[in-house]
Enzyme design. Structure first.
Site, short mmCIF file in Angstrom:
data_model
loop_
_atom_site.label_atom_id
_atom_site.label_comp_id
_atom_site.label_asym_id
_atom_site.label_seq_id
_atom_site.Cartn_x
_atom_site.Cartn_y
_atom_site.Cartn_z
N GLY A 118 66.85 -11.65 114.85
CA GLY A 118 68.22 -12.05 114.56
C GLY A 118 68.35 -13.56 114.71
O GLY A 118 67.34 -14.29 114.70
N LEU A 119 69.57 -14.03 114.86
CA LEU A 119 69.73 -15.48 114.98
C LEU A 119 68.95 -16.01 116.16
O LEU A 119 68.31 -17.06 116.07
CB LEU A 119 71.21 -15.82 115.12
CG LEU A 119 71.99 -15.64 113.82
CD1 LEU A 119 73.45 -16.00 114.04
CD2 LEU A 119 71.40 -16.49 112.71
N HIS A 127 82.33 -3.70 119.58
CA HIS A 127 81.82 -4.73 118.71
C HIS A 127 80.69 -5.56 119.31
O HIS A 127 79.76 -5.95 118.64
CB HIS A 127 82.98 -5.65 118.36
CG HIS A 127 82.62 -6.80 117.48
ND1 HIS A 127 82.10 -6.61 116.23
CD2 HIS A 127 82.69 -8.12 117.67
CE1 HIS A 127 81.88 -7.80 115.68
NE2 HIS A 127 82.20 -8.72 116.54
N ARG A 138 90.45 -11.62 121.62
CA ARG A 138 90.23 -10.25 121.19
C ARG A 138 90.67 -9.21 122.20
O ARG A 138 91.25 -8.19 121.83
CB ARG A 138 88.75 -10.05 120.91
CG ARG A 138 88.34 -10.82 119.71
CD ARG A 138 86.85 -10.76 119.47
NE ARG A 138 86.56 -11.47 118.24
CZ ARG A 138 85.36 -11.70 117.79
NH1 ARG A 138 84.31 -11.30 118.48
NH2 ARG A 138 85.18 -12.35 116.66
N GLY A 195 66.25 -14.56 117.86
CA GLY A 195 64.80 -14.40 117.73
C GLY A 195 64.22 -15.16 116.55
O GLY A 195 63.14 -15.74 116.64
C1 FAD Z 1 80.17 -6.88 112.06
C2 FAD Z 1 79.94 -8.02 113.00
C3 FAD Z 1 80.45 -9.26 112.73
C4 FAD Z 1 80.24 -10.33 113.59
N1 FAD Z 1 80.78 -11.54 113.27
C5 FAD Z 1 80.55 -12.59 114.09
C6 FAD Z 1 81.05 -13.88 113.78
O1 FAD Z 1 81.72 -14.07 112.76
N2 FAD Z 1 80.79 -14.90 114.61
C7 FAD Z 1 80.05 -14.72 115.74
O2 FAD Z 1 79.82 -15.70 116.44
N3 FAD Z 1 79.56 -13.52 116.06
C8 FAD Z 1 79.78 -12.45 115.27
N4 FAD Z 1 79.27 -11.22 115.61
C9 FAD Z 1 78.37 -11.08 116.75
C10 FAD Z 1 76.99 -11.58 116.38
O3 FAD Z 1 76.70 -11.22 115.04
C11 FAD Z 1 75.89 -11.00 117.24
O4 FAD Z 1 76.23 -11.08 118.57
C12 FAD Z 1 74.61 -11.79 117.04
O5 FAD Z 1 74.31 -11.87 115.69
C13 FAD Z 1 73.47 -11.21 117.82
O6 FAD Z 1 72.29 -11.91 117.47
P1 FAD Z 1 70.94 -11.64 118.21
O7 FAD Z 1 69.94 -12.52 117.58
O8 FAD Z 1 71.13 -11.73 119.67
O9 FAD Z 1 70.59 -10.10 117.93
P2 FAD Z 1 70.52 -9.25 116.58
O10 FAD Z 1 70.91 -9.98 115.38
O11 FAD Z 1 71.20 -7.97 116.90
O12 FAD Z 1 68.99 -8.98 116.40
C14 FAD Z 1 68.28 -8.07 117.17
C15 FAD Z 1 66.86 -8.09 116.69
O13 FAD Z 1 66.06 -7.40 117.63
C16 FAD Z 1 65.30 -6.42 116.99
N5 FAD Z 1 65.16 -5.33 117.94
C17 FAD Z 1 66.12 -4.70 118.65
N6 FAD Z 1 65.58 -3.79 119.45
C18 FAD Z 1 64.26 -3.85 119.25
C19 FAD Z 1 63.16 -3.15 119.78
N7 FAD Z 1 63.32 -2.21 120.70
N8 FAD Z 1 61.94 -3.47 119.32
C20 FAD Z 1 61.75 -4.43 118.38
N9 FAD Z 1 62.75 -5.14 117.87
C21 FAD Z 1 63.98 -4.84 118.29
C22 FAD Z 1 66.07 -6.05 115.76
O14 FAD Z 1 65.19 -5.52 114.82
C23 FAD Z 1 66.61 -7.40 115.36
O15 FAD Z 1 65.64 -8.11 114.65
C24 FAD Z 1 79.50 -10.14 114.76
C25 FAD Z 1 78.98 -8.88 115.04
C26 FAD Z 1 79.22 -7.82 114.20
C27 FAD Z 1 78.74 -6.47 114.58
#
Ligand code: FAD
Ligand code: FES
Lengths: 637, 254
Positions: free
Chosen positions: A42-43, A401, A330, A45
């Site tokens: 995700g963002l 959320h 929120r 990683g």
């Molecule tokens: C619909 C929606 C809209 C949103 N809009 C906004 C917004 O406008 N502004 C804002 O700031 N935030 C927003 N958020 C929140 C934000 O999108 C998330 O908090 C953020 O993108 C999380 O990023 P991350 O990189 O931490 O994890 P994620 O993007 O959730 O990535 C997780 C990664 O880990 C991998 N993974 C997970 N578990 C495992 C495992 N066991 N083994 C291997 N890989 C694994 C997945 O495959 C994925 O690649 C929104 C959230 C949602 C649900």
């Protein structure tokens, strides 16, 4: 266990600079000798893996989806904050810092949040350089909009697809490193355990989701960026594969879990409409810039929205919070929707919805302007509900959320297991008890682009690391345990599906550990979860094989972890005898039904230690010290 | 108001990449018209599971039309009958009681079948690796407002950048070409001033890789545009072709 957050000394504004200076550096020529595992694309990683590879480290990157570009971050809609003050409204790093600490109801670390605000501006610069097509004004400058909990426009956006565009930016940087041979990609892999050797995180066990076989991967450090656990509620706005498994299994190997009960219920989602429903869809918070929230003044008023005259409508947010109006944070907005529905003023078939009305905005600005800002969201709404929001008001209701809780990390984003770093939504670090809109994207990218590249260097340069390989008994044991669990799950052969259990767990969590909680309900829920878990292990049925592509088995593993983790959330909620942000215990509220904190007794992070199956977990406190902001009752009036 | 319909499904089942597949028939009764197509498949899978049979493997993640992980050919059309809609956003209200629905995987020489409706789209990542990026390493970038970008240009770049990489364009094309996919990325980056310096090299390298990965050529069938759930325009292919020609001229001049 002594919790040391390793917050650098000195004045707030200089801590990060000073810390970066004090961190040991890895000699550029030596970087290629270090192997780093990054779980999640995700963002957090994606940006971490790309940035670490650019520095010269050897990176292995893992994700569940078939390609890194599909991580859940892709779904973020509304935008990303930064303290650029491009709109000349008096924004500043300090104001973004203050809004975030206050928005989090004073349950986050000052030093982390300040660093986040400092880094926010560089993120926007970086993303623009990568080609992220942010919205622009006619003159070609970047455009901004407002989000809840702030009175300035500091949110950068790319239509309603900001997460997609930011993620594609990080993904393209990652692909560039793959092409250069600095990153090896492992998609369709699920991390099922971490491997700890001599007290240090030295690898992971993953299941290859295509073949079903387990694989062992060793490294000098592990960076987990596995997202949030909102799916413990079954229905949430999270992607279907979002899970707690990675975090929870690391927790079982010694990583403390911080503030698990802090969950965010987002006020504007499409209401639930049937028992078959598999997920909930968010309608971006940005809509509250132009949409007005209302319910009929009279309880039980079943007229169509257009037939309810102005003076018989209650624009309750505008009336109750004149200075923030529809843009309250929120948690406040969600609780108020629930309150209106509890008073029988909910609308629609289920009466569990409120209106979000664009009529005035369309009259004021014209349909074109509204369409340009929110076109894709309106379209999405219409696809799902078959109603046209340009003509009838949207119906919305809160939904799970985001999770502010996560693995405990210090200022370096290192967990309580040395060598295990946790980034993005998977850690607990910056949002306290409630996250402000557009701050998760900011945090994920801050952690990945601009924090971990320095702090991991400090760890690698300053820590003796013995050579290890995957024949080590810790790898063997972890691998065996993972396969053992798979076998156990497949052998149950009961009568209920995985989803059936998951749905039931979700209902328990929503009813007793959702928008409002109370001690009796929480205690009851704990018993219900224990019973359900016991039933799961007796009666779940999982078709197919272990060594095959098996989606039921994937889900079963995740639900098994949710069933344990849910209890930890309940314990945490019970332990925190106050209300703050998203944790609203009905026993602690002000005369105006706002969350009532107890700073004397609960101004701390609750970090839980796993003590083994059947043992009560132990809570460790990290006191929160506020030297720069005054703790006040949050007010958005 | 909620209505229910009864359906007959003919779904492609295939246990692995090497094995032979076939269409199997399933009955799906009392399907709410408010369900999404994937939720309908969930319901079928729950029943299969309870009957002790193996559920149908199909891909999905976000279920809101943005991740690009879902997608099958429904009654001959990638992502089904509604224009501009991913399969997860296709609702059952677009079907009628008594319908027979054919569900098959996206088919293309470059995409292998993993199982049932699940395919391997990793060749699309390889095309991006060949140049679908701007080489801006982390750190040291100038202020985001230093380069002005006309609103109209930014909007056009965004139109192209909206591609979700689902592969429907490839499945729709009689030649199984990935031209729409490649051109969307090329256009997104080339429209922006930041993407210009690498423009020539990018387009040449991405197209070369596309060819190497067994995707077909474009013969202007326009099926890709018609089936794209994000309605990416074939104007992008024209723009890419111009860039490709320009790249050729630049290299002969050198
Ligand atoms: C619909 C929606 C809209 C949103 N809009 C906004 C917004 O406008 N502004 C804002 O700031 N935030 C927003 N958020 C929140 C934000 O999108 C998330 O908090 C953020 O993108 C999380 O990023 P991350 O990189 O931490 O994890 P994620 O993007 O959730 O990535 C997780 C990664 O880990 C991998 N993974 C997970 N578990 C495992 C495992 N066991 N083994 C291997 N890989 C694994 C997945 O495959 C994925 O690649 C929104 C959230 C949602 C649900
Ligand atoms: S499941 Fe994400 S686009 Fe359909």
């Amino acid at each position: 266990m002594q919790l040391n957050a390793n917050i650098p000394g000195g004045p707030l504004a200089q801590k990060w600079d000073r810390h970066r200076f004090e961190l040991k550096l890895v000699n550029p020529a030596n970087k290629r000798k270090f192997n780093i595992i990054v779980v999640g694309t995700g963002l957090a990683g994606g940006s971490a893996a790309a940035s670490l590879a650019e520095l010269g480290y050897n990176v292995k990157s893992f994700c569940i989806q078939d390609t890194p570009r599909r991580a859940h971050s892709i779904a973020a809609q509304g935008g990303i904050n930064a303290a650029k003050n491009y709109q000349n409204e008096g924004d500043s790093i300090w104001r973004l810092f203050y809004d975030t600490v206050k928005g989090g109801d004073f349950r986050a670390r000052e030093a982390n949040v300040y660093r986040l605000a400092q880094i926010s501006n560089e993120i926007i610069d970086q993303c623009v350089a990568q080609g992220v097509p942010f919205a622009r004004d006619y003159g070609g400058l970047l455009a901004n909009r407002s989000f809840g909990g702030a009175q300035v426009s500091r949110t950068f956006y790319a239509r309603g697809q900001t997460g997609q565009q930011l993620l594609l930016g990080a993904y393209s940087a990652l692909m560039r490193q793959v092409a250069q041979g600095r990153v090896t990609m492992f998609p369709r892999r699920e991390m099922l355990d971490i491997v700890v050797i001599d007290g240090q995180a030295r690898g992971i066990i993953v299941r290859n989701l295509i073949t079903g076989e387990t694989e062992r991967h060793a490294a000098d450090a592990v960076v987990m960026c596995t997202g949030g656990y909102g799916n413990v509620f079954f229905l949430s706005t999270n992607a279907m594969a979002s899970n707690v498994t990675a975090a929870y299994r690391a927790h079982k190997k010694g990583a403390l879990f911080a503030n698990p009960c802090f969950t965010q219920i987002h006020p504007t989602c499409i209401p639930v409409h049937g028992t078959y429903q598999s997920k909930l869809t968010l309608m971006s918070e940005s809509l509250r810039n132009d949409g007005r929230v209302w319910v009929p003044l009279k309880p039980g008023d079943d007229r169509r929205p257009g037939d309810i005259p102005e003076d018989e409508r209650d624009y309750y947010l505008e009336n109750k919070y004149p200075s923030f109006g529809n843009l309250v944070p929120r948690d406040v907005a969600s609780r108020n929707s629930k309150e209106q529905c509890d008073k029988s003023k909910g609308v629609g078939e289920t009466h569990l919805a409120v209106y979000l009305d664009f009529k005035d905005a369309i009259q004021r600005d014209g349909r074109d302007v509204i369409e340009k800002k929110y076109g894709n969201l309106f379209q999405m709404y219409e696809k799902i509900t078959a109603e046209n929001p340009y003509e009838t008001p949207m119906m919305i209701y809160p939904a799970v959320h985001y999770t502010m809780g996560g693995l405990w990390v210090d200022y370096n984003l290192m967990s309580s297991v040395p060598g295990l770093f946790v980034l993005g939504e998977a850690n607990f670090s910056d949002h306290g008890a409630n996250r402000l809109g557009a701050s998760a994207l900011m945090q994920g990218l801050a952690d990945g682009y601009f924090v971990i590249p320095y702090t991991i260097g400090g760890y690698l340069a300053g820590t003796p690391l013995k050579p290890v390989n995957t024949d080590h008994y810790e790898f063997k044991d972890a691998d065996t345990a993972v396969n053992e669990m798979t076998r156990k799950l497949l052998d149950i052969n009961g009568s209920r599906t995985v989803d059936d259990f998951h749905r039931e767990l979700g209902m328990i969590m929503w009813d007793y550990c959702g928008m409002a909680r109370n001690n009796d309900g929480l205690a009851k829920a704990r018993g219900m979860i224990q019973k359900l878990r016991e039933k799961f292990w007796r009666d779940v049925t999982i078709p197919g094989q272990g060594v095959d592509f098996n989606q039921s088995l994937e889900r079963a593993g995740r639900v098994a972890d949710f069933l344990e983790f849910a209890e930890l959330m309940i314990l945490d909620a019970l332990e925190r005898q106050e209300s703050c942000g998203g944790h609203f215990n009905e026993g602690f509220q002000t005369d105006e039904n706002e969350a009532l904190r107890d700073d004397d007794n609960f101004c701390h992070v609750s970090a839980w230690e796993h003590r083994g199956a059947g043992e009560e977990p132990v809570m460790h406190k990290e006191p929160l010290v506020f030297e720069n902001v005054k703790l006040t009752q949050r007010s958005y009036k | 108001m909620t209505k229910t319909i009864n359906l007959t499904l003919k779904i492609w089942r295939q246990s692995g990449p090497g094995s032979k597949g076939r269409l199997e028939t399933y009955i799906a009764n009392t399907i709410s018209t408010d369900m999404s197509f994937l939720e309908m498949l969930d319901v079928v899978n729950e029943q299969l599971t309870l009957d002790g049979k193996e559920p149908i493997a199909f891909d999905y993640d976000c279920r809101e039309g943005i991740c690009g992980q879902c997608g099958c050919v429904v009654n001959g059309r990638p992502h089904g009958p509604e224009n501009g809609t991913t399969l997860c956003q296709l609702h059952m209200r677009h079907f009628s009681d008594g319908d027979t629905i054919f569900v098959e995987p996206f088919r293309a020489r470059a995409f292998k079948i993993v199982k049932d409706l699940v395919i391997d789209r990793s060749p699309l990542d390889k095309i991006i690796q060949a140049g679908g990026y701007i080489s801006a390493s982390t750190g040291g970038c100038q202020d985001a407002n230093a380069i002005l970008i006309p609103q109209d240009t930014a909007e056009k770049a965004m139109d192209a950048a909206a591609c979700i990489g689902c592969g429907a364009c490839v499945a729709a094309c009689p030649n199984a070409s990935a031209m729409l996919f490649v051109s969307a990325k090329v256009s997104h980056l080339v429209l922006l001033p930041q993407g210009r310096p690498e423009a020539a090299q990018r387009v040449v390298s991405m197209l070369k890789t596309m060819d190497e990965l067994c995707f077909g050529n474009c013969s202007n069938e326009r099926e890709c545009e018609a089936e794209c759930p994000k309605e990416i325009s074939i104007i992008n292919i024209a723009r890419m072709n111009r860039e490709y020609i320009k790249a050729g001229i630049a290299s002969t001049v050198q």
